[in-house]
Design an enzyme around this catalytic site. Structure first.
Site, mmCIF file in Angstrom:
data_model
loop_
_atom_site.group_PDB
_atom_site.id
_atom_site.type_symbol
_atom_site.label_atom_id
_atom_site.label_comp_id
_atom_site.label_asym_id
_atom_site.label_seq_id
_atom_site.Cartn_x
_atom_site.Cartn_y
_atom_site.Cartn_z
ATOM 1 N N LYS A 65 0.945 -1.190 -0.195
ATOM 2 C CA LYS A 65 0.099 -0.109 0.093
ATOM 3 C C LYS A 65 0.995 1.465 0.055
ATOM 4 C CE LYS A 65 -4.163 1.905 2.313
ATOM 5 N NZ LYS A 65 -4.917 1.584 3.923
ATOM 6 N N SER A 122 -9.727 1.237 2.490
ATOM 7 C CA SER A 122 -8.929 2.062 1.425
ATOM 8 C C SER A 122 -7.564 1.119 1.053
ATOM 9 C CB SER A 122 -8.382 3.275 2.242
ATOM 10 O OG SER A 122 -7.466 2.764 3.417
ATOM 11 N N SER A 166 -9.933 -1.016 6.665
ATOM 12 C CA SER A 166 -9.185 -0.860 5.288
ATOM 13 C C SER A 166 -8.671 -1.969 4.874
ATOM 14 C CB SER A 166 -8.590 0.385 5.584
ATOM 15 O OG SER A 166 -9.224 1.573 5.220
HETATM 16 N N1 GLN Z 1 -13.284 3.367 5.611
HETATM 17 C C1 GLN Z 1 -12.901 3.976 6.744
HETATM 18 C C2 GLN Z 1 -12.338 5.320 6.708
HETATM 19 O O1 GLN Z 1 -12.633 5.837 5.771
HETATM 20 C C3 GLN Z 1 -11.528 3.172 7.137
HETATM 21 C C4 GLN Z 1 -10.167 3.445 6.564
HETATM 22 C C5 GLN Z 1 -9.142 2.636 7.324
HETATM 23 O O2 GLN Z 1 -9.260 1.885 7.651
HETATM 24 N N2 GLN Z 1 -7.756 3.193 6.769
HETATM 25 O O3 GLN Z 1 -12.122 5.959 7.500
#
Ligand code: GLN
Length: 474
Positions: free
Chosen positions: A80, A155, A179
């Site tokens: 990532k 994400s 994420s």
């Molecule tokens: N979807 C969540 C957010 O937008 C989780 C993001 C993540 O775990 N980095 O904050």
């Protein structure tokens, strides 16, 4: 040699040792898929063919010299793009860091390199890891390899798509509110969010520091265990990392007491997802697992708490992107205009929304009503889990309330997007470990189930998940 894509890490390792194939054979088969499909799937932001080939040749030389090779030798991985790799671009999916070159390797990178992995490229992501669909990347949208009209989740959507599209054997993602698990669920994969502190965060671009953890995305549970083993452990560069060494569980899997929290089935879950989750639970029961209905009464506050604590921490962490210290830098007549211009052009709309929200929840006059109250509610949520783990060893719960949705469907509706995290955020709030693995199918789409464990009980999670993997439909 497309059968590399079905092989586990262990099988590849054994094949390399027996010289049934070479690291170059492996690299070439993954490269072929990247060159054929990455332009369309858009999982990888960077990929350097020559570099990958030369690393594979190095591994083959090592194999020729030695009998034993580390477990990740020649195993292609995707990383990532919020994890630093020395000398390479690390954008975190943001224009702000478009030309940012990482000055050092994150601890997880050092570790997987030492274990022999060939890093194939950096993976697309929602900007600064904020989002659930990878549509908030400044560089373009990643598609779900299972159905390219759909999002891969987020994400860590680029990481998940890389594994699902056979661009890499495993990937590293980060999980702040879901994420790793949600994209794993959307792409039919296994994804582990480790216990807070089990994996060093040194070299991870911070989103919300009390919630962030790095973890693996893989095609099976055993691979997730192998990668987790390689990346976990105490690191003097991260004071929140814990002194902990992973050991396989020697417990009898059927002795695990399993809890099903009723609150995770109350509202917000799609019918077809719920059906598959229930079927999987019945299948576990039929195998002789002791299943108990439990209650986590503060569950409904997990999402609101997450969307106060995480933006608060985001607003503090992202203050460093001022246009002077990192990346994009715009001109202005004075310092504050330079800040303003750099942030205006460098940051996307979702990131600006979170910074605004977080600045508000931390501001004088509102701090008590929002941030402080959220921290109090956080304690209650932690307590819920602690009490539950007196009665049960593991908890099963859906990963995502929906199947993967269409590209564009929720992009303009932040609240709908935030609801994707309804079943995952509680685990981050409590700092617990959880894995998501496929538990059923709707058409060719996969439904993910979480196996949540108590602190540092990854070994129990893996043990149970390896069993469930055999009885649930992939
Ligand atoms: N979807 C969540 C957010 O937008 C989780 C993001 C993540 O775990 N980095 O904050």
């Amino acid at each position: 040699m497309s059968d590399f894509f079905q092989k586990t890490i262990k099988e590849i390792n054994q094949g390399l040792k027996k010289r049934s194939f070479s690291a170059l054979d492996i690299a070439e088969s993954f490269i072929k898929e990247i060159e054929k499909n990455n332009d369309f799937i858009f999982s990888l932001l960077s990929f350097n063919r020559e570099e990958v080939i030369s690393q594979a040749k190095e591994i083959d030389k090592e194999i020729a010299r030695k009998k034993d090779i580390p477990i990740l030798s020649g195993i292609p991985s995707a990383i990532k793009d919020n994890i630093l790799m020395k000398g390479g671009k690390t954008t975190a999916g943001s224009k702000m860091l478009e030309n940012y070159i990482a000055p050092y390797d994150a601890t997880v990178i050092k570790k997987i390199k030492k274990a022999g992995s060939i890093i194939i490229g950096k993976a697309n992501m929602d900007e600064f890891a904020m989002g659930s669909s990878t549509e908030h990347s400044a560089y373009g949208v990643t598609r779900n390899p299972l159905n390219t009209d759909l999002v891969p989740g987020g994400s860590s959507g680029g990481s998940a798509a890389a594994v699902a599209a056979n661009f890499s054997c495993f990937a590293l993602g980060s999980d702040t509110g879901g994420s790793i698990r949600q994209p794993a669920s959307f792409c039919g994969l296994v994804g582990l969010k480790p216990t807070y502190g089990a994996v060093s965060r040194y070299g991870l671009i911070a989103m919300a520091s009390s919630l962030d953890q790095i973890g693996p995305l893989t095609k099976n549970v055993e691979d997730a265990k192998i990668v987790f083993k390689a990346i976990s452990g105490k690191d003097k560069m991260d004071s929140t990392s814990a002194d902990y060494t992973f050991k396989d569980s020697d417990k009898d899997v059927k002795n695990f007491r399993i809890g099903i929290p009723e609150e995770y089935f109350k509202k917000g879950i799609d019918k077809n997802v719920e059906e598959k989750i229930e079927e999987a639970i019945v299948a576990a029961e039929k195998e002789g697992f002791k299943i108990k209905r439990i209650s986590l009464p503060y569950t409904e506050y997990a999402l609101p708490v997450y969307y106060i604590i995480s933006p608060s921490e985001i607003s503090a962490n992202l203050a460093r992107y001022d246009g002077l210290r990192y990346g994009l830098s715009k001109e202005g007549k004075d310092l504050s205009e330079r800040y303003f211009n750099s942030r205006k052009d460098g940051l996307g709309v979702e990131v600006k929304r979170r910074i605004s929200l977080g600045s508000y929840t931390l501001s004088a006059g509102y701090y008590d009503a929002y941030y402080k109250k959220a921290q109090q509610a956080r304690s209650l949520i932690i307590n819920d889990f602690k009490e539950a783990f007196q009665e049960v060893d593991l908890i099963l719960a859906p990963t995502s309330p929906t199947l993967p949705f269409k590209i564009g469907e929720k992009a303009k509706d932040p609240l709908a997007m935030y609801l994707s995290d309804i079943f995952t955020a509680g685990v981050n709030i409590a700092g617990l470990p959880a894995i998501s693995l496929p538990c059923g199918k709707v058409g060719n789409l996969s439904v993910g189930m979480q196996v949540i464990g108590s602190y540092f009980k990854e070994s129990d999670i893996f043990k149970a998940a390896e069993y469930f993997e055999k009885i649930w439909k992939k």
